[in-house]
Design a protein around this motif. Structure first.
Motif, PDB file in Angstrom:
ATOM      1  N   LEU A   1      -3.829 -11.963 -12.513  1.00 11.13           N
ATOM      2  CA  LEU A   1      -3.680 -10.793 -11.642  1.00 11.13           C
ATOM      3  C   LEU A   1      -4.074  -9.489 -12.312  1.00 11.13           C
ATOM      4  O   LEU A   1      -4.273  -8.494 -11.632  1.00 11.13           O
ATOM      5  N   GLU A   2      -4.201  -9.508 -13.632  1.00 14.15           N
ATOM      6  CA  GLU A   2      -4.560  -8.257 -14.297  1.00 14.15           C
ATOM      7  C   GLU A   2      -5.903  -7.706 -13.821  1.00 14.15           C
ATOM      8  O   GLU A   2      -6.007  -6.502 -13.554  1.00 14.15           O
TER       9      GLU A   2
ATOM     10  N   PHE B   1      -8.775  -3.676 -11.007  1.00 13.41           N
ATOM     11  CA  PHE B   1      -9.753  -3.412  -9.950  1.00 13.41           C
ATOM     12  C   PHE B   1      -9.233  -2.309  -9.035  1.00 13.41           C
ATOM     13  O   PHE B   1      -9.961  -1.379  -8.688  1.00 13.41           O
ATOM     14  N   ILE B   2      -7.936  -2.412  -8.678  1.00 12.35           N
ATOM     15  CA  ILE B   2      -7.358  -1.393  -7.806  1.00 12.35           C
ATOM     16  C   ILE B   2      -7.343  -0.052  -8.518  1.00 12.35           C
ATOM     17  O   ILE B   2      -7.663   0.983  -7.936  1.00 12.35           O
ATOM     18  N   ARG B   3      -7.022  -0.082  -9.803  1.00 15.06           N
ATOM     19  CA  ARG B   3      -6.938   1.180 -10.519  1.00 15.06           C
ATOM     20  C   ARG B   3      -8.326   1.797 -10.712  1.00 15.06           C
ATOM     21  O   ARG B   3      -8.538   2.980 -10.421  1.00 15.06           O
ATOM     22  N   ASP B   4      -9.284   0.983 -11.168  1.00 13.49           N
ATOM     23  CA  ASP B   4     -10.578   1.545 -11.566  1.00 13.49           C
ATOM     24  C   ASP B   4     -11.563   1.682 -10.417  1.00 13.49           C
ATOM     25  O   ASP B   4     -12.405   2.568 -10.439  1.00 13.49           O
TER      26      ASP B   4
ATOM     27  N   LEU C   1      -0.920  -0.313  -4.993  1.00 13.73           N
ATOM     28  CA  LEU C   1      -0.714  -1.688  -5.466  1.00 13.73           C
ATOM     29  C   LEU C   1       0.189  -2.450  -4.511  1.00 13.73           C
ATOM     30  O   LEU C   1      -0.092  -3.602  -4.156  1.00 13.73           O
ATOM     31  N   THR C   2       1.266  -1.791  -4.055  1.00 12.66           N
ATOM     32  CA  THR C   2       2.195  -2.479  -3.157  1.00 12.66           C
ATOM     33  C   THR C   2       1.484  -2.845  -1.862  1.00 12.66           C
ATOM     34  O   THR C   2       1.584  -3.980  -1.393  1.00 12.66           O
TER      35      THR C   2
END
Lengths: 381, 70, 167
Positions: A195-196, A201-204, A223-224
């Motif tokens: 999942l990392e 991916f969501i962050r960057d 993220l949620t």
């Protein structure tokens, strides 16, 4: 992250979806013509069965007060869920299997002094008298009861499924968080390494490009939302118990999610954002036109978010169920040879769509929030 | 039944529009990626967002079709 | 017109999902996202640190290597310089020695010539003296012999006298 393969499948899906949609529409149109002319008894029968199939599909994709596993009538196996009604006489609670043998509204039951009637798995206050079909409900021309309803806050199938998904999410991510603490500064392992990349991916790819330097504030929300939508999309694709509830294909849930984004956008909106709405960069005599347009624009964004997720997921479920129903519509087991591989294929595409829609929902949320917190107005007068 | 069919045609028309739009986006994005392969990931993200917006229009059509069918 | 149940949001589910989602949001934010995002950031920072340190070490190494090379080059240049100077010095010494030898030898030759001349002159002087002495002796002997005979003496004197004309 390379998304080209996803996009290709997406195009295929869109083509398929609309092709089948139109096909079904025409398939439905034809027997109805036959029904009107009343040429043949069997035709009418077929038409009636198809009507049933539509009902079955709609039943499968809508919410229910119990979790139905298999069987019908006497042999029905399912998980009864608590019904919670806020009636005129206060809170009324009972298990759904207590009054579910009559769903036609023919019997009136009394619970805690409140008379109720169950019509198509919905609870109404009964009409004082039976109607022509022996139901204690008054129906309008569309066969929808006009009776008053208590506020139904039952723990329904979708709610149960939602709590299952929430439990899964909590277990997964709290255990991951623990392994991050335990193996601090080391390479990820197991679930963590699975999942990392998604979290990164969501962050960057979502948060940083859309939100700029303030991305960290909104990371927990994004993220949620992403994982909530994703896991519920996936659970919805499982045809049996822990899954099967069409949660993200339910407009109440997608509306709730879109409203969360809308509220975040509204409370984080800065001077530029509101200035853009109430003092758009147009000549003053256009204000009476532009301001309402901008205000409507504020509300169409969450509406589009709501409908996009709802319609995509519901369409996928309808598509799969329709393909399976072809076996029963054409009344031949051999159709299964074509229909089942197709269902398998569509299911695989739906796996991808589940991810894509979660991604789209998240990136659009980030985009809308990003528009609200943008520091400079990028348009020049 | 008749209303359902007309709604279906409406959804089909919406799908034509969306199909043209998504086709345009896809084609142009491919061109862009072919021209600048190093910007492929950025183009893909922008393309997906634009496709989502267009798709929303088609889905509005579908939802209106749902509204028509009882 | 009443809505199709599919597109009319159910208030019960809406309430439940709102409550559940907010609960999920707070639980995950507190127990999952915060530590995960922190750990990710920290790990990235540590990786970045390690990378920059490695970079620094490499640069240091590069610097050392280039310094070494520089030193080596300088040493080589110095050596070349020294060798060159030594060669020049050698040439000079040889040249000097040559010149000196030439001068010396020419001086010696000159001296030898001088000496030889001197010797020759002395020898000539001596020879002259001896010749003079011998001539005198001879003359004396001859005169003695001549004067032994009177007549001859007379003749000679008269001869002389004849020759001398008193003018």
């Amino acid at each position: 992250m390379d998304l080209s393969h996803i996009f290709n499948s997406k195009k295929v899906l869109v083509t398929f979806f609309y092709a089948v949609f139109i096909f079904i529409s025409f398939a439905k149109a034809h027997p109805s013509g036959a029904h009107n002319s009343e040429v043949d008894q069997t035709e009418t029968l077929t038409s009636g069965e198809e009507e049933d199939i539509t009902k079955v599909i709609l039943h499968h994709i809508s919410d229910a007060h119990d979790w139905h596993f298999w069987g019908h009538g006497e042999h029905k196996v399912g998980l009864p869920l608590p019904v919670i009604l806020w009636t005129k006489k206060g809170l009324v609670t009972f298990l759904s299997n207590k009054y579910d043998n009559d769903k036609k509204g023919q019997t009136v039951f009394e619970e805690k002094g409140q008379q109720l009637v169950n019509f198509h798995d919905k609870y109404y206050y009964p009409s004082p008298e039976k109607n022509a079909e022996g139901n204690y409900v008054t129906l309008d021309e569309n066969h929808i009861p006009t009776n008053a309803k208590p506020l139904d806050i039952s723990f329904t199938k979708n709610v149960a499924s939602m709590f299952i998904s929430i439990t899964i999410l909590l277990i997964i991510f709290i255990s991951i968080a623990r392994s991050y603490k335990r193996r601090e500064g080391k390479a990820p392992k197991g679930l963590q390494s699975l999942l990392e990349p998604v979290i990164l991916f969501i962050r960057d790819d979502i948060a940083k490009p859309q939100l700029g330097y303030r991305y960290a504030t909104f990371m927990p929300y994004l993220l949620t939302v992403f994982f909530f939508v994703w896991i519920n999309n996936l659970l919805g694709l499982i045809p049996f118990f822990p899954g099967g509830a069409n949660l993200t294909g339910n407009i109440a849930v997608t509306l709730m999610l879109a409203l969360c984004t809308f509220i975040l956008t509204t409370i984080n909106g800065n001077k530029n954002y509101w200035g853009h709405v109430f003092k758009p960069h147009v000549p003053w005599w256009l204000y009476p036109l532009m301001i309402p347009v901008e205000i409507i624009g504020l509300f169409t964004k969450p509406m589009a978010l709501t409908i996009r997720l709802f319609a995509n997921i519901t369409a996928g479920h309808i598509l799969i169920l329709s393909l399976i129903s072809l076996i029963f519509i054409l009344k031949s087991i051999f159709v299964a040879g074509v229909a089942i591989p197709f269902v398998l294929f569509i299911s695989l595409i739906e796996l991808v769509v589940g991810f894509i829609q979660a991604f789209i929902f998240t990136i659009l949320s980030a985009l809308f929030i990003g528009m609200a917190i943008e520091e400079h107005a990028e348009h020049g007068a | 039944m008749i209303t359902g069919s007309i709604a279906g045609i409406g959804a089909g028309l919406a799908a034509i529009g969306a199909g043209l739009g998504i086709g345009q986006i896809g084609g142009k994005a491919m061109e862009g990626m072919a021209r600048q392969p190093e910007a492929a990931s950025k183009i893909q993200t922008a393309m997906l967002i634009a496709a989502a917006f267009i798709e929303a229009v088609a889905l509005f059509g579908v939802v209106v079709a749902f509204l028509g069918t009882k | 017109m009443s809505l199709n149940p599919l597109v009319s949001p159910d208030p019960g589910l809406f309430i439940w999902s709102t409550v559940a989602f907010i609960l999920l949001f707070f639980l995950l934010s507190k127990f999952a996202w915060k530590p995960i995002v922190k750990a990710l950031n920290e790990r990235e920072r540590s990786i970045e640190d390690a990378l920059s340190k490695a970079e620094m070490a490499r640069e240091e190494l590069n610097k050392l290597t280039s310094e070494n090379e520089h030193l080596l080059k300088q040493a080589r240049i110095e050596r070349d310089e020294i060798l060159k100077q030594a060669k020049i010095l050698k040439d000079q010494v040889v040249n000097d020695a040559k010149v000196l030898a030439q001068v010396e030898s020419s001086k010696m030759i000159e001296k030898a010539r001088h000496e030889i001349n001197n010797q020759k002159a002395a020898a000539l002087e001596d020879v002259k003296n001896q010749v003079a002495t011998l001539s005198l002796d001879i003359a004396t002997k001859i005169l003695r012999k001549q004067f032994e005979d009177q007549k001859k003496q007379q003749a000679l004197v008269s001869d002389f006298l004849e020759r001398i004309e008193l003018n």
